[in-house]
Structures are given as structure tokens and as C-alpha cells.
Design an enzyme around this catalytic site. Structure first.
Site, mmCIF file in Angstrom:
data_model
loop_
_atom_site.group_PDB
_atom_site.id
_atom_site.type_symbol
_atom_site.label_atom_id
_atom_site.label_comp_id
_atom_site.label_asym_id
_atom_site.label_seq_id
_atom_site.Cartn_x
_atom_site.Cartn_y
_atom_site.Cartn_z
ATOM 1 C CB CYS A 297 -0.974 -0.048 1.172
ATOM 2 S SG CYS A 297 -2.313 1.168 1.047
ATOM 3 C CG HIS B 134 -4.276 -3.711 2.665
ATOM 4 N ND1 HIS B 134 -3.627 -3.274 3.797
ATOM 5 C CD2 HIS B 134 -4.576 -2.604 1.960
ATOM 6 C CE1 HIS B 134 -3.558 -1.959 3.777
ATOM 7 N NE2 HIS B 134 -4.122 -1.527 2.663
ATOM 8 C CD GLU C 235 -2.921 -6.285 5.387
ATOM 9 O OE1 GLU C 235 -3.528 -5.197 5.497
ATOM 10 O OE2 GLU C 235 -2.124 -6.515 4.457
#
Length: 368
Positions: A259, A343, A345
Site C-alpha cells: 500500500c 492488502h 494480510e
């Protein structure tokens, strides 16, 4: 009352009490994960509108925090669910927002607001339960300075280094529980999310988190096997000093950026960034991996993007957004450096992209 810089005024009801909030109004298309969205530091300075109409259904809990605080200035929805039903819930969304002093607004025509933002672009706005004069609110929305060129990272980065373990943060410099860990990773905190640290730890890394202003020399003195550049809020070009530090680290250690970390890498490569019309925010964004041809459904939250035409020849585009063709991933062909705009995660969102953390582990194994 919600006033936008283009003169649009909407009404709603506060379910968290009185107050005011100014910021950039944006929308998120996720159907769940509102607590993770609220605790994502990348939303600093923004007023977040949820497109899914019913929010608050499952309450909140301590385990789903992605940082130690709440970062949007206000949370806007069609209908707030006052009576959550979930065995993990420890509080209602209203109680959670009130704890952190954040306005919660319901009764808003979020479909109309989302279409407006999509067509016009993310705008400056102000929400108030106190000043109900439409002309005054529109003027004040226009006077808010906006996000372009401002350093928002300084508001969210850690004040001093800390370590991360399976049990959470550990105060002090150095790698906690380094014995038995395969790799040592220094993670730059530009507004880091806890799940990034959890995944690195689960993959056998001893992690040291450092403030965004940490110099390249200080990072290299920690003798890491790899360097991680986290997500964060705002305009990457407005973050002071960080790009120069990252540029000095290129070629020294494997680097993985996410990001804002991806955008900062783009600037460190010599490229440029630009502001997207309304950004990408949600847990359902399609991205194509050009190296494999596979399409991933990804979690995203960003309003700026790296311009692929500005990158030098030794930087290869690896991922693109299938909605608008914007750059979503890149790698350096000479140095062990890669990054993605989205992202991996998955907090909130799908797990499609977690392989990128494995790729970082492989890079460290190959280069140490």
C-alpha cells in the site's frame, strides 16, 4: 448534517452523540470487517461511508483490532444495528465509536452518496450535529486543507521502536524471541496493521517495528534479513524524508512493500504518484497477477497510485487492477525488491494474496 465541497448537503442521525468531523469522504464496499476498517490507520483524515446497508450486526471485540485506536473521523451508514448478535462481541459498535470519540451517522442515503463520490470523486466534507447552517457547512468543507501534499504518517507512526511476538507488542528495541526464528525483519511503521505483523511472526520471523523517520543507517545497524514497508494514510509525496531513506536501502536487503509502502517504493525508484478519482476501498477488488495470469480478489484501501509510465526500465509491473487498469504490483529486476498496492494480510478481506508473504520469506532465504 453532512456537507460536501460541491455544495451537496445530506441529513442523517448520529447514534454516538453530538460532535463535528471534517475530512475526505470516501466509500468502502466490504460487506463485513467494519472493526478492522475502523482500526486501519490508512483511514486517517477520512469520513468512511459503508455501501453495505446494515452495519453493527456482530458488535466489536478486542481480538479484531488492527491497531490500538480508531482512525476515520466519522463512520457513515444506511442503518445501524443496535442489538448485535455474536458470541465474540464484547461491546456494540456505538460504544466502540464513543470510546474513541468518533461520530457514527445512520439514516443516510448511502447509495446516492456512493454514486456521487464515484462520479465526482472523493471530496472534502464536514459532518456536524451542531452547525446546521447549510451554507456555513459547505464553506467549512471547502476550507478543509485536504490530503494532497500533507504528511499524515506522522499522525499514526509509532513514537519509538517495539518488537512483535505471538502475544502482541513488546516494548523496546531489538528482536524479541529471536532464538529459533529463521529471519529478522525490520518493519517500517507508516500506519502498520497488526495482522501484517502476526503473519510475519507466524512465518518464523523475529520482527522489530521502527518509526517512519528511522534512517537507513539505523535500519541496517539492526542487521535485518529483510525490510518490510507497511501501509499508511494519505499522499506518499507528502511524507517527509522517508523516500530518501528507502532509496538508500535499495539493493542492501530484500524489501517488501504494501500500500503506502508500495507507493513510497515507487517514488524511491524514481517514479511518481497521482491521486485516484475515488480510490479503491473494499474487500472485493479484482487484481490480475501478470506473472501467472491468475486473478485475485483483494482487500484494498488507498486513494493514491504509482504511475507505471514514470517507472524506470528495471522496474517490472507484476499486477494490475481489473476495474481500471491501474498499477497494483511491481518488482525490481536487479534488486530483491517487490511490492503490491493491495492488502495481502486479509484483515478484512479474502486470503487470495497471502502467498506474497511467502514470497518475501523466499527472497530472504535466497539473499542471506
Amino acid at each position: 448534517m453532512i456537507a460536501l465541497e460541491d455544495g451537496t448537503v445530506l441529513t442523517g442521525r448520529s447514534f454516538t452523540g453530538s460532535g463535528e468531523a471534517a475530512g475526505e469522504i470516501v466509500f468502502n464496499t466490504s460487506m463485513s470487517g467494519y472493526q478492522e476498517i475502523l482500526t486501519d490507520p490508512s483511514y486517517t483524515g477520512q469520513l468512511v461511508t459503508m455501501t453495505y446497508p446494515l452495519i453493527g450486526n456482530y458488535g466489536v471485540n478486542d481480538e479484531d483490532m488492527e491497531s490500538a485506536s480508531v482512525h476515520p473521523r466519522a463512520f457513515i451508514m444506511r442503518e445501524y444495528q443496535r442489538f448485535p448478535s455474536n458470541y465474540r462481541a464484547t461491546a456494540t459498535l456505538a460504544e466502540f465509536l464513543q470510546k474513541y470519540g468518533i461520530l457514527g451517522i445512520e439514516g443516510v442515503d448511502t447509495r446516492m452518496l456512493t454514486r456521487l463520490i464515484r462520479n465526482t470523486g472523493a471530496m472534502k466534507a464536514i459532518i456536524s450535529t451542531e452547525d446546521l447552517d447549510e451554507a456555513s457547512l459547505v464553506r467549512r468543507a471547502r476550507e478543509w486543507p485536504g490530503l494532497v501534499g500533507r504528511d499524515m504518517v506522522v499522525r499514526v507512526t509509532c513514537a519509538k521502536p517495539y518488537g512483535w511476538t505471538a502475544a502482541g507488542p513488546v516494548e523496546g528495541a531489538g528482536y524479541p524471541e529471536a532464538d529459533g526464528k529463521r529471519f529478522k525483519v525490520v518493519a517500517y511503521d507508516f500506519g502498520i496493521k497488526f495482522n501484517q505483523l502476526r503473519i510475519l511472526t507466524e512465518l518464523g520471523c523475529a520482527v522489530q517495528v521502527v518509526p517512519a523517520t528511522t534512517s537507513a543507517d539505523e535500519v541496517l545497524a539492526l542487521e535485518p534479513d529483510g525490510i518490510f514497508l507497511s501501509n499508511g494514510p494519505g499522499d506518499p509525496a507528502g511524507v517527509e524524508g522517508v523516500v530518501d531513506n528507502v532509496r538508500q536501502l535499495l539493493g542492501k536487503k530484500p524489501i517488501f512493500g504494501i500500500c503506502l509502502g508500495h507507493q513510497i517504493l515507487g517514488l524511491a525508484f524514481g517514479g511518481s504518484t497521482y491521486k485516484l478519482k475515488f480510490g479503491h476501498r473494499g474487500g472485493n477488488q479484482p487484481v490480475k497477477d501478470l506473472t501467472t495470469g491468475k486473478v485475485e480478489i483483494t482487500s484494498q484501501n488507498h486513494g493514491f497510485c504509482v504511475d507505471p509510465d514514470s517507472l524506470p526500465a528495471e522496474v517490472e509491473v507484476t499486477h494490475i487492477n481489473l476495474n481500471d487498469g491501474s498499477l497494483e504490483g511491481m518488482r525490481h529486476t536487479k534488486y530483491p525488491v517487490f511490492s503490491v498496492q493491495y492488502h495481502p494480510e486479509h484483515a478484512p478481506g479474502p486470503h487470495d494474496a497471502q502467498y506474497l508473504f511467502d514470497r518475501f520469506i523466499e527472497l530472504m532465504a535466497e539473499n542471506n
